[in-house]
Motif scaffolding. Sequence first.
Motif, mmCIF file in Angstrom:
data_model
loop_
_atom_site.group_PDB
_atom_site.id
_atom_site.type_symbol
_atom_site.label_atom_id
_atom_site.label_comp_id
_atom_site.label_asym_id
_atom_site.label_seq_id
_atom_site.Cartn_x
_atom_site.Cartn_y
_atom_site.Cartn_z
ATOM 1 N N ALA A 45 0.839 -1.205 0.000
ATOM 2 C CA ALA A 45 0.000 0.000 0.000
ATOM 3 C C ALA A 45 0.869 1.248 0.000
ATOM 4 O O ALA A 45 0.598 2.216 -0.734
ATOM 5 N N ILE A 46 1.929 1.239 0.827
ATOM 6 C CA ILE A 46 2.845 2.395 0.853
ATOM 7 C C ILE A 46 3.582 2.522 -0.469
ATOM 8 O O ILE A 46 3.742 3.624 -1.010
ATOM 9 N N GLY A 47 4.023 1.372 -1.030
ATOM 10 C CA GLY A 47 4.697 1.413 -2.332
ATOM 11 C C GLY A 47 3.799 1.985 -3.408
ATOM 12 O O GLY A 47 4.231 2.829 -4.214
ATOM 13 N N SER A 48 2.544 1.538 -3.444
ATOM 14 C CA SER A 48 1.584 2.064 -4.421
ATOM 15 C C SER A 48 1.386 3.559 -4.249
ATOM 16 O O SER A 48 1.334 4.314 -5.227
ATOM 17 N N THR A 49 1.319 3.994 -2.979
ATOM 18 C CA THR A 49 1.097 5.413 -2.703
ATOM 19 C C THR A 49 2.303 6.251 -3.124
ATOM 20 O O THR A 49 2.144 7.336 -3.697
ATOM 21 N N ILE A 50 3.502 5.752 -2.852
ATOM 22 C CA ILE A 50 4.723 6.507 -3.215
ATOM 23 C C ILE A 50 4.802 6.697 -4.721
ATOM 24 O O ILE A 50 5.085 7.803 -5.218
ATOM 25 N N PHE A 51 4.552 5.628 -5.470
ATOM 26 C CA PHE A 51 4.583 5.744 -6.929
ATOM 27 C C PHE A 51 3.533 6.742 -7.413
ATOM 28 O O PHE A 51 3.766 7.502 -8.358
ATOM 29 N N ASN A 52 2.408 6.721 -6.767
ATOM 30 C CA ASN A 52 1.315 7.612 -7.169
ATOM 31 C C ASN A 52 1.632 9.064 -6.832
ATOM 32 O O ASN A 52 1.292 9.984 -7.573
#
Length: 605
Positions: A45-52
């Motif tokens: 979830a954090i990885g997805s958010t960082i990319f976003n």
Amino acid sequence: MPRGRMGGRHGMSTEKAKDFKGTMKKLMGYLAQYKIGLLLVVIFAIGSTIFNIAGPKILGKATTELFHGLISKVSGGSGIDFDKIAKILIGLMCLYVCSALFSFIQGYIMTGVSQKLTYRMRKEISEKIDRLPMGYFDKMTHGEILSRITNDVDTLSQSLNQSATQVITSVATIIGVLVMMLSISPLMTVIAILILPLSMGLIGMIVKRSQRYFKEQQEYLGYVNGQVEEVYGGHNIVKAFNKEDDIIDEFDRDNDRLYRSAWKSQFLSGMMMPIMQFVGNLGYVAVVILGGYLAIKKTIEVGDIQSFIQYVRNFTQPIQQVAQVANMLQSTAAASERVFEFLEEPEEEAAPENPVVLKNPEGAVEFEHVHFGYNPEHTIIHDFSVKVEPGQKIAIVGPTGAGKTTMVKLLMRFYDVSGGSIKVDGHDIREFDRGELRRMFGMVLQDTWLFKGSVEDNIRYGKLDATHEDVVKAADAAYAHRFIQTLPGGYGMELNEEASNVSQGQKQLLTIARAILADPKILILDEATSSVDTRTEVRIQKAMDNLMKGRTSFIIAHRLSTIRDADLILVMKEGDIVEMGRHEELLAKNGFYADLYNSQFEQTA
């Protein structure tokens, strides 16, 4: 209809979850079992958010490059560098693809965790039902218990699945966006942050008001389910007594309360989004004005204004999501609390460490100064004492409410005595494991119980490893074989959910066949022949006489003509044995038994 059990609930006051923090702590304890899965959910979830989050900053660079190219072209320069912009956009697309992939993975894992939790809770509830005392089911409707297994667990699962990932992504987004905004312009960031106190204040007000309505919604959903289950199960009684209008009025009253609580909870939760969007738009306008001013002053680039505006949008959106999550948590807490309340209900006393096991029980039963009351403050069995020898046929008679069926419930240990003791072969029944104790008994009750399945399976329930020949032999002994052969499909005929596709008398014959197949040492017959005609009753009585040879038998009967040959007749009145003896002896005394016996013939005449 047994609607009286629910009647007192109409006036009850429903408040918010009694212990929100405690309930959530218990829920976290349940989730601790899935900590690896939850850790992966957090990481993805954090990885997805960082990319976003990185996207708007990179897109801003493309906008700045495009702006500088236009300015260069106007001033006679080389113009727009499309190759550079294309590289920026390809990199941006890769970021968004990675973000979507990470989001998919964390959603997949979280769904698995929530479903495992749901499975575990339903399994624990199902097992808990087997450990609850009979008294609990006397005070709770079946529909309300079903509501906790279905509605409350579903609400918990759905809200958990949605809220857990939203909390992670929202918090990560707020932190990440805040860092990116500060890197663009601290002054514009301060302006954007000024909307937070107003947002949090509004969220707090709405959550505080909505919490009690979510709790009330779950409560009355259980009441409505309870009434629907009762009415559906007893629709014949409703029709017979012309209670349709009364039932509809009661349903409308409960349903109206459910409607009002659901409307208020959903309305308040629905208000969050438009209010937060309004507050967000105020911050958006302020940022646009200030950004234009800073761009004119050459403090920031044009692309930075676009990036910052997107970040402002991304900053207010997770705040709105947090508001929604806060709302979901009220529903989660209300549902969880009801589930945990059920799971924490007092259970039957555990079996002793070294329970008594009788390899060859004889069937001697002794009641020693038994006292009992369903309500501890109201005793209905007073100092009941009797000794039954192995193989004796004991009849228990008396007027309605004398305590006859209660004695059987105590013997089977559906309830424990308040005082005194009940012994089987010299051992207190509390020294046995309940399952071991009940295997010694065979029961045929006044209220027949059959389940959805074949006729043969219903009979075989008395002895699961019985062969088809054993089942037929038991049915023949109960005078059920002949009518079973006339059914479509014979022993393979499927009984419906309420076994309403056979007559009441036929149901009774099947339960008698089940008891015969079980071949117990002690028999309990509670009005076993009350639902059959006189001719069938004679046949069953003969079969019962053969079955009861060598077995201790307790017979509860209102028709005294059926127990003339009993070895001992116990005459009960208001919880006490007022007379005991054989049929002829009791008639000769010309006492209470004689009055009961003679009154039946007077009524017949």
